[in-house]
Structures are given as C-alpha cells and as structure tokens.
Design an enzyme around this catalytic site. Structure first.
Site, PDB file in Angstrom:
ATOM      1  N   GLY A   1      -4.782  -6.550   5.453  1.00 12.65           N
ATOM      2  CA  GLY A   1      -6.490  -5.317   5.394  1.00 12.65           C
ATOM      3  C   GLY A   1      -7.491  -5.735   6.757  1.00 12.65           C
TER       4      GLY A   1
ATOM      5  N   THR B   1       1.077  -1.207   0.348  1.00 16.05           N
ATOM      6  CA  THR B   1      -0.044  -0.212  -0.200  1.00 16.05           C
ATOM      7  C   THR B   1       0.702   1.370  -0.081  1.00 16.05           C
ATOM      8  OG1 THR B   1      -1.335  -1.000   1.135  1.00 16.05           O
ATOM      9  CG2 THR B   1      -1.970   1.156   1.134  1.00 16.05           C
TER      10      THR B   1
ATOM     11  N   ARG C   1     -12.744  -7.705  -3.846  1.00 22.40           N
ATOM     12  CA  ARG C   1     -12.900  -8.147  -2.353  1.00 22.40           C
ATOM     13  C   ARG C   1     -11.992  -6.600  -2.135  1.00 22.40           C
ATOM     14  NH1 ARG C   1      -7.805  -6.029   0.175  1.00 22.40           N
ATOM     15  NH2 ARG C   1      -6.947  -6.857   1.818  1.00 22.40           N
TER      16      ARG C   1
ATOM     17  N   GLY D   1     -10.008  -4.544   1.380  1.00 23.90           N
ATOM     18  CA  GLY D   1      -9.312  -4.270   2.794  1.00 23.90           C
ATOM     19  C   GLY D   1     -10.267  -3.231   3.202  1.00 23.90           C
ATOM     20  N   ASP D   2      -8.391  -2.985   3.870  1.00 24.81           N
ATOM     21  CA  ASP D   2      -9.157  -1.500   5.105  1.00 24.81           C
ATOM     22  C   ASP D   2      -8.224   0.139   4.544  1.00 24.81           C
ATOM     23  OD1 ASP D   2      -6.045  -2.117   4.783  1.00 24.81           O
ATOM     24  OD2 ASP D   2      -5.498  -0.903   6.777  1.00 24.81           O
TER      25      ASP D   2
ATOM     26  N   THR E   1      -1.164   0.291   6.450  1.00 22.46           N
ATOM     27  CA  THR E   1      -0.418  -0.890   5.052  1.00 22.46           C
ATOM     28  C   THR E   1       0.090  -2.097   5.934  1.00 22.46           C
ATOM     29  OG1 THR E   1       1.047  -1.563   3.859  1.00 22.46           O
ATOM     30  CG2 THR E   1       2.389  -0.161   5.520  1.00 22.46           C
ATOM     31  N   GLY E   2      -0.392  -3.076   4.862  1.00 24.84           N
ATOM     32  CA  GLY E   2      -0.576  -4.491   5.722  1.00 24.84           C
ATOM     33  C   GLY E   2      -1.552  -5.707   5.304  1.00 24.84           C
TER      34      GLY E   2
END
Length: 299
Positions: free
Chosen positions: A218, A165, A193, A195-196, A215-216
């Site tokens: 999500g 990210t 899909r 994520g966060d 970042t990671g």
C-alpha cells in the site's frame, strides 16, 4: 433511473501476494463460486454496490485471504482491519481504518456511506460505529482468526511487507459501477499502520466511468497516486483501461513495490493485471464466461 440493459461485468481479487510454487486451489475454487453467484445477482438486476459488498463479505468470512477472518495480528498482538467501498452512481463512499474485531469491515464502510455524511472513520471510532449499527463482532479473536490459504506462520512474522487484500469491482445492468476493497494489511505491521485500502481514490475507486480495486504494498500505491491515476488516465488522457492500469503498476514497480489491480469500465471491459508473482482473481461478464486463476500471464 437509467434504463436496464443486459450488460454487466464483475471482477474479483484475493490479493496479489501469491507466491510461486504454492497452491491456491482452494482460493481459486472459492473465487469461481463467488463469480458465479455475482453473475446471477447482476443478471437478476442487483446493483453493483450490493454485489461488490456481498462478494467482499464472503471473502472476509472465508479465512482464505488476508482480510477479515484470514488476517494476522499486528506487532502489538491484535488484528486491525481496513476497508473501503464506493458507489460510482452519485459518487458516494465509505471507509473504515484500523477497526478491531468486526467480522465484516466492508459492511461497516457501507453503513458509514449510507447512513452518515462522513467518508472515513478510524480506530476506536470506527469500532464503536460498527457496534452501534449492530454489525457482527468477533467474540474470541484467538479462535476466530486463521491463516489464509497458502500462508505459513513464518509469513505472518515477516517485516518485508508481505501482503494480501480482497476486492471486487462491478458494472450492473443499469450502468452503475462500484468497487469494494478489504484487508488485514501487511504481515508484521506496527499498530496503527494504514496502507492504501481504506483510502478511496488510492486503493479503491468508482465513478461514472470506471471502478477500481488495488492490492499490493500500500505504501507504494499511495506514493504512485493509486486508483485515481487509473481513473485520470481514462478520463483525462483518453487511455484505454488496460493502458491506465499498467501505467500505475509500472510506476509502483519503479518504486520497488508490487501489486495488482482489477478494474471495469462502463463499456463492460475488464482488466486484471499484476506485477507480482501472481494474483488470485476471477471474472465474468455478460459477454464472457467465469474464469478463475492465480498465475496465468496478464500482459
């Protein structure tokens, strides 16, 4: 308007999906150049929200990160992008999710924030909104998208939630805080899909006290409460910015997730932390020089 001071701060990340043993020299050099540009902008009086949008636009365009041009196709064979931006001054926000073939999803999120009462658009609605507002589109996806720095073709076929990210957080000389985050999502993701990243309050947040970009993986940031947990730790529990960031990252780790966080507060403190192998990152402030690194210890 708040009186102007000389205090400013800026932090950038290019993703916490860095893997030990690989070189990210190109990304580090790029982040250093961006931090220098952001430093000039902030010192000249630019707003935090303008700076974070600019920083993320440049990262989206570079192809060095898993965002914008560096994004990989989903399992259905096409690229879906997510982005969010938040201006702590006035608590305004915008986000786009699963948007297609837009060169700068962060600018679509900014347009939504500035020009509508809505906070998020997804899918075809987001793509049509971007076109309506004249944002640059990707005419030939096969030619435009490229593998990001340090990534192999095998990485993009994984289903192990390999990730990346980009994000930026800033404090401007008027005391304003802002955050911006953009991603192509985890590799091998199914279509649709999310994520966060496009969820302000989870992957991205700014208010009058703090600005945060995550970042990671999500899914685990969502389950841990994400950026709102950091903001709440600072405002409600009286935590230091560093303690609040690590509370989130430790909770993410307890769920077997990994990732990183960059954050600044109204005092100009900067935290850049991760619990993965590494996080491409850079920072600068009115009190500290430009730094850029990936694997240096952060705790």
């Amino acid at each position: 308007m708040t009186d102007r001071t000389t205090k400013f701060a800026l932090a950038l990340h290019g993703g916490a999906g860095a893997q030990s043993g690989r070189s990210y020299a190109r990304a580090e050099a790029h982040l250093k150049t961006l931090a220098e540009e952001g430093e000039r902008m902030l010192a000249a009086g630019a707003s935090a929200v303008d700076v974070v949008e600019k920083m993320v636009c440049e990262m989206e365009a570079s192809g060095l990160y898993v965002a914008g041009r560096g994004s990989a196709a989903n399992s259905a064979g096409y690229v879906e992008l997510d982005a969010a931006i938040m201006d702590g001054t006035g608590r305004n926000a915008g986000a786009v999710a699963a948007i297609r073939d837009v060169k700068h999803p962060i600018s679509a999120a900014r347009a939504l924030m500035d020009k509508t009462p809505y906070v998020m658009l997804a899918g075809d609605g987001a793509t049509k909104f971007a076109a309506k507002h004249g944002l640059e589109t990707v005419e030939d996806p096969d030619e435009y998208y490229t593998l990001p720095d340090g990534t192999t073709a095998e990485d993009t076929q994984t289903e192990t939630l390999a990730h990346g990210t980009v994000g930026a957080v800033a404090l401007d000389t008027y005391g304003g805080l802002a955050a911006a985050t953009s991603t192509g999502g985890v590799f091998g993701k199914p279509e649709g899909r999310l994520g966060d990243t496009p969820i302000n309050g989870i992957g991205n947040w700014a208010d009058g006290e703090v600005a945060i970009s995550c970042t990671g993986v999500g899914e685990y940031f969502i389950l841990s409460g994400g950026a709102s947990m950091v903001a709440g730790g600072v405002k409600l529990a009286g935590d230091s910015l560093e303690k609040a960031v690590w509370r989130l990252l430790d909770d993410v780790k307890s769920l077997n997730g990994d990732g990183g966080v960059i954050a600044v507060n109204k005092a100009g403190d900067i935290v850049m932390a991760y619990n993965s192998d590494g996080m491409k990152r850079a920072s600068v402030s009115s009190e500290t020089p430009v730094t850029a690194t990936t694997f240096a210890p952060c705790r």
